[in-house]
Design a protein around this motif. Structure first.
Motif, PDB file in Angstrom:
ATOM      1  N   ASN A 361     -39.886 -13.881  58.330  1.00  0.00           N
ATOM      2  CA  ASN A 361     -39.551 -14.814  59.421  1.00  0.00           C
ATOM      3  C   ASN A 361     -40.549 -15.974  59.480  1.00  0.00           C
ATOM      4  N   ASN A 362     -40.652 -16.716  58.388  1.00  0.00           N
ATOM      5  CA  ASN A 362     -41.651 -17.783  58.293  1.00  0.00           C
ATOM      6  C   ASN A 362     -41.265 -18.969  59.158  1.00  0.00           C
ATOM      7  N   LEU A 363     -42.143 -19.318  60.075  1.00  0.00           N
ATOM      8  CA  LEU A 363     -41.941 -20.479  60.948  1.00  0.00           C
ATOM      9  C   LEU A 363     -43.101 -21.443  60.756  1.00  0.00           C
ATOM     10  N   THR A 364     -42.778 -22.688  60.387  1.00  0.00           N
ATOM     11  CA  THR A 364     -43.793 -23.726  60.195  1.00  0.00           C
ATOM     12  C   THR A 364     -43.431 -24.921  61.062  1.00  0.00           C
ATOM     13  N   VAL A 365     -44.390 -25.424  61.833  1.00  0.00           N
ATOM     14  CA  VAL A 365     -44.192 -26.611  62.665  1.00  0.00           C
ATOM     15  C   VAL A 365     -45.379 -27.531  62.427  1.00  0.00           C
ATOM     16  N   GLY A 366     -45.115 -28.790  62.111  1.00  0.00           N
ATOM     17  CA  GLY A 366     -46.219 -29.709  61.840  1.00  0.00           C
ATOM     18  C   GLY A 366     -45.896 -31.138  62.184  1.00  0.00           C
ATOM     19  N   GLY A 367     -46.945 -31.917  62.429  1.00  0.00           N
ATOM     20  CA  GLY A 367     -46.788 -33.344  62.680  1.00  0.00           C
ATOM     21  C   GLY A 367     -46.739 -34.110  61.370  1.00  0.00           C
ATOM     22  N   ARG A 368     -45.879 -35.109  61.306  1.00  0.00           N
ATOM     23  CA  ARG A 368     -45.708 -35.883  60.076  1.00  0.00           C
ATOM     24  C   ARG A 368     -46.994 -36.594  59.657  1.00  0.00           C
ATOM     25  N   SER A 369     -47.813 -36.982  60.615  1.00  0.00           N
ATOM     26  CA  SER A 369     -49.047 -37.694  60.259  1.00  0.00           C
ATOM     27  C   SER A 369     -50.182 -36.742  59.920  1.00  0.00           C
ATOM     28  N   GLY A 370     -49.907 -35.451  59.953  1.00  0.00           N
ATOM     29  CA  GLY A 370     -50.895 -34.476  59.506  1.00  0.00           C
ATOM     30  C   GLY A 370     -51.870 -34.016  60.554  1.00  0.00           C
ATOM     31  N   GLU A 371     -51.603 -34.341  61.834  1.00  0.00           N
ATOM     32  CA  GLU A 371     -52.566 -33.974  62.863  1.00  0.00           C
ATOM     33  C   GLU A 371     -52.571 -32.474  63.168  1.00  0.00           C
ATOM     34  N   PHE A 372     -51.479 -31.767  62.860  1.00  0.00           N
ATOM     35  CA  PHE A 372     -51.484 -30.323  63.031  1.00  0.00           C
ATOM     36  C   PHE A 372     -50.452 -29.694  62.111  1.00  0.00           C
ATOM     37  N   ALA A 373     -50.686 -28.439  61.769  1.00  0.00           N
ATOM     38  CA  ALA A 373     -49.733 -27.663  60.972  1.00  0.00           C
ATOM     39  C   ALA A 373     -49.864 -26.204  61.389  1.00  0.00           C
ATOM     40  N   TYR A 374     -48.843 -25.712  62.060  1.00  0.00           N
ATOM     41  CA  TYR A 374     -48.808 -24.327  62.538  1.00  0.00           C
ATOM     42  C   TYR A 374     -47.913 -23.519  61.614  1.00  0.00           C
TER      43      TYR A 374
END
Length: 527
Positions: A361-374
Motif C-alpha cells: 500500500n505505497n503512498l507517496t505525496v510530495g511538492g513539485r518544487s521539492g520542499e517535501f516528500a512523504y
C-alpha cells in the motif's frame, strides 16, 4: 569450534549488525528512516558471504549479497565506501540506496559492512521517486552504479554533489547518507573490538562456523518436507500502464536437503514498473523458506545456500535494462511471496497461513518544487493461521516497517491525518478469521503530487481450508475511487484515503467458537 564459543560469537556478530541499524535509525533525519525504520544492515565476510543481519526488511536483506558482489568486482581498498542503487547491478529499486564498506584489520580487508535505506526521494519524474506510470527506469530517479563515495578515508565531494544535485530535499538526503556512513563506521569499530577480544584466527573461524551451523539446520528442516514438485499461480493486478492481470507461476522442487524454485511460467517483462530484479525474487523465496522451516535459525549465507531460484532473462522477475522496476521491489515481491507460499502449502499445509494483504500500500505525496516528500507503506490484515486469528493492521510479507506516527507526520509535512482506524468486516470469515485492514485518510494542505502503488484491489487475499477471502483494498482521491496504481496532481485540501485489504480466513466459519464471535462484535471487528 566448540558450541559455547560458537554461540558467543554468533550473538556478538548479530549484535554488530543490530547496532549498525540503531546508529542508522537514530542518526537519520527523514521520518521514513527514523520513524518507519525503512532500512537494513548486515555484516559480510571477505568472501562476500553474509554472516549476520539485523532483523529489518526481508526484501532488502536477501538482495544484499548481490550488492556486495558488485563492489568486490570493483577492487575495493581499505577506507573505501561504495554507494549504489542500480537494480541491474546489485540494487533493488532506486529509492533504496546501499552503502558497502570494506572492513579492515591491520590494512587487510576481513569483511564488509552493508547498510541499505529507502530514501524519500532520489529524483525522477515525480516527488518521492515512485511514479505509477513509469515505462523505463530513467523516470524513476538517479541511477547509481557502484561508485566510491569515500576513497581511502576521504569523502569524494564530487560524487556527493552530483548525487544531491539530482534529488529533492537535498539537505535531508545528505543527513540520511551520513547516517548510513556512521552505521558502517560503527561496524568496523565493533569488528575490530571482536578481533582484539578473540584473536583473528578465532573470529575468521567463527565466520565459517556460524554459516555452517545455519546451513546444517536449514538442511535438516528441508529434509523433513516431502520431496516433490509443487506448483502455484497468482497474478499482479496490472502494471500501471494496463489493467490486465500478469501471471506469476512458481514450480517448487524439494529434493533431499535442497529447494529449487523455477519461475519459467511467469509473464515476460511488462511496460510498467512492476518488473522485479532477480535479486528481489530471490529475497522473497528466501523469506518463504525461512517461514516454513524454522524462523529462529540464525539468518546468514547458510540459510540461502540450499535454495536456488531461476527466472528466465527478460521475464517479469528477471527484466532487462532499462525496464521500470520501482513497483517490483514493493509489490511484485509480495506476490512472489504469496505464490511460493501457495506452492509450499501443498507440501506442508500446517505451516502456511491464509494469505495476508499481499501489498505494501505505497503512498507517496510530495511538492513539485521539492520542499517535501512523504512516503509510507500502510499495514493491513495478516492471514489466519491453523490455530489463531490473523493479526490486525500489520505489515505483511516482504516489509517489516513501522507506521509514521501521526504526530511526526503532521509535524514534518503539510499533511493532516483525518482517520486512522481498523477496517471492520475486512478479515475473511473462518474458524479463525483473517486480520483486519486499515483505513488511513490524509488531507494534503498544499498543492502536491500523489502516487499510489498498491495491489489486492481486485482480488482479495485467499482463505484456506474453507475460510473466506479477505476484503480487497480500495484507494480514493477526493472521495472518488482511483486505480490501484496511479499518479495524480492534486490541489490543496484534497483528501486521500487508503483502505487496505483484510487477511484470508482459515477453516469453516460455522466452526468459529461462539466466544470469539461475540468478542468480534464487542470489539467492532464485525458490524
Amino acid at each position: 569450534m566448540d558450541a559455547i564459543t560458537l554461540e558467543i560469537l554468533r550473538n556478538q556478530l548479530e549484535s554488530i549488525a543490530e547496532e549498525m541499524g540503531q546508529v542508522l535509525i537514530t542518526g537519520a533525519y527523514s521520518p521514513n528512516i527514523k520513524e518507519r525504520r525503512d532500512c537494513s544492515t548486515a555484516l559480510f565476510d571477505s568472501a562476500g558471504r553474509m554472516v549476520a543481519q539485523a532483523e529489518h526488511i526481508p526484501v532488502h536483506l536477501g538482495a544484499m549479497p548481490e550488492a556486495v558482489e558488485t563492489v568486490r568486482e570493483r577492487d575495493p581498498h581499505p577506507g573505501d565506501v561504495y554507494v549504489l542503487n542500480d537494480p541491474f547491478a546489485g540494487g533493488t529499486h532506486l529509492p533504496d540506496i546501499t552503502m558497502v564498506s570494506p572492513l579492515t584489520v591491520r590494512e587487510e580487508i576481513v569483511g564488509y559492512a552493508v547498510s541499505r535505506a529507502h530514501h524519500a526521494d532520489v529524483g525522477g519524474s515525480t516527488p518521492g521517486s515512485m511514479p505509477a506510470g513509469a515505462r523505463e527506469i530513467y523516470e524513476e530517479g538517479l541511477r547509481l552504479p557502484a561508485v566510491r563515495l569515500v576513497s581511502e578515508g576521504e569523502t569524494n565531494d564530487d560524487v556527493m554533489d552530483l548525487l544531491l544535485a539530482n534529488v529533492r530535499n537535498a539537505g535531508e538526503r545528505r543527513a540520511d547518507l551520513r547516517a548510513q556512513l556512521a552505521a558502517n563506521d560503527r561496524a568496523e569499530e565493533r569488528l575490530g573490538d571482536l578481533f582484539a577480544e578473540h584473536g583473528e584466527g578465532v573470529v575468521r573461524e567463527g565466520f565459517d562456523a556460524v554459516i555452517d551451523y545455519s546451513r546444517e539446520r536449514i538442511e535438516s528442516e528441508i529434509r523433513d518436507l516431502p520431496d516433490g514438485t509443487y506448483e502455484a499461480t497468482d497474478v499482479m493486478e496490472g502494471d500501471g500502464i494496463s489493467e490486465e492481470d500478469i501471471p506469476i507461476e512458481a514450480a517448487v522442487t524439494i529434493e533431499g536437503e535442497s529447494i529449487g524454485v523455477d519461475f519459467s511460467g511467469t509473464a515476460a517483462q511488462v511496460p510498467g514498473n512492476v518488473n522485479a530484479p532477480l535479486a528481489v525474487a530471490k529475497s522473497a523465496v528466501y523469506f518463504v523458506v525461512r517461514c516454513v522451516t524454522d524462523p529462529e535459525i540464525p539468518p546468514n549465507h547458510g540459510c540461502y545456500a540450499p535454495v536456488s531460484v531461476r527466472a528466465p532473462e527478460g521475464s517479469l522477475l528477471n527484466p532487462r535494462s532499462p525496464a521500470a522496476v520501482v513497483g517490483g521491489n514493493v509489490e511484485t515481491s509480495q506476490r512472489v511471496t504469496d505464490t511460493v507460499f501457495l506452492a509450499l502449502a501443498k507440501a506442508a499445509p500446517e505451516r502456511v497461513p491464509a494469505q495476508g494483504q499481499g501489498t505494501m500500500n505505497n503512498l507517496t505525496v510530495g511538492g513539485r518544487s521539492g520542499e517535501f516528500a512523504y512516503y509510507e507503506t500502510i499495514g493491513g490484515g495478516f492471514g489466519a493461521r491453523a490455530g489463531k486469528d490473523g493479526m490486525d493492521g500489520v505489515q505483511v510479507g516482504m516489509t517489516n516497517t513501522l507506521n509514521t506516527p501521526i504526530e511526526s507526520l503532521e509535524t514534518e509535512y503539510p499533511l493532516r491525518v483525518e482517520e486512522y482506524s481498523l477496517r471492520a468486516n475486512s478479515g475473511g470469515r473462518g474458524r479463525y478469521r483473517g486480520g483486519l485492514g486499515l483505513v488511513r485518510s490524509v488531507r494534503v494542505e498544499e498543492n502536491a503530487t500523489v502516487s499510489l502503488l498498491t495491489e489486492r484491489r481486485r482480488y482479495g487475499p485467499r482463505g484456506v481450508a474453507g475460510g473466506e477471502d479477505g476484503t480487497p483494498g480500495e484507494n480514493l482521491i477526493a472521495g472518488k475511487a482511483v486505480p490501484a496504481k496511479t499518479t495524480r496532481d492534486v490541489p490543496a485540501g484534497t483528501l486521500i484515503t487508503v483502505r487496505t485489504p483484510g487477511g484470508g480466513g482459515h477453516g469453516d466459519p460455522a466452526e468459529r467458537d461462539s466466544t470469539l464471535a461475540e468478542r468480534d462484535r464487542e470489539n467492532g471487528v464485525v458490524e
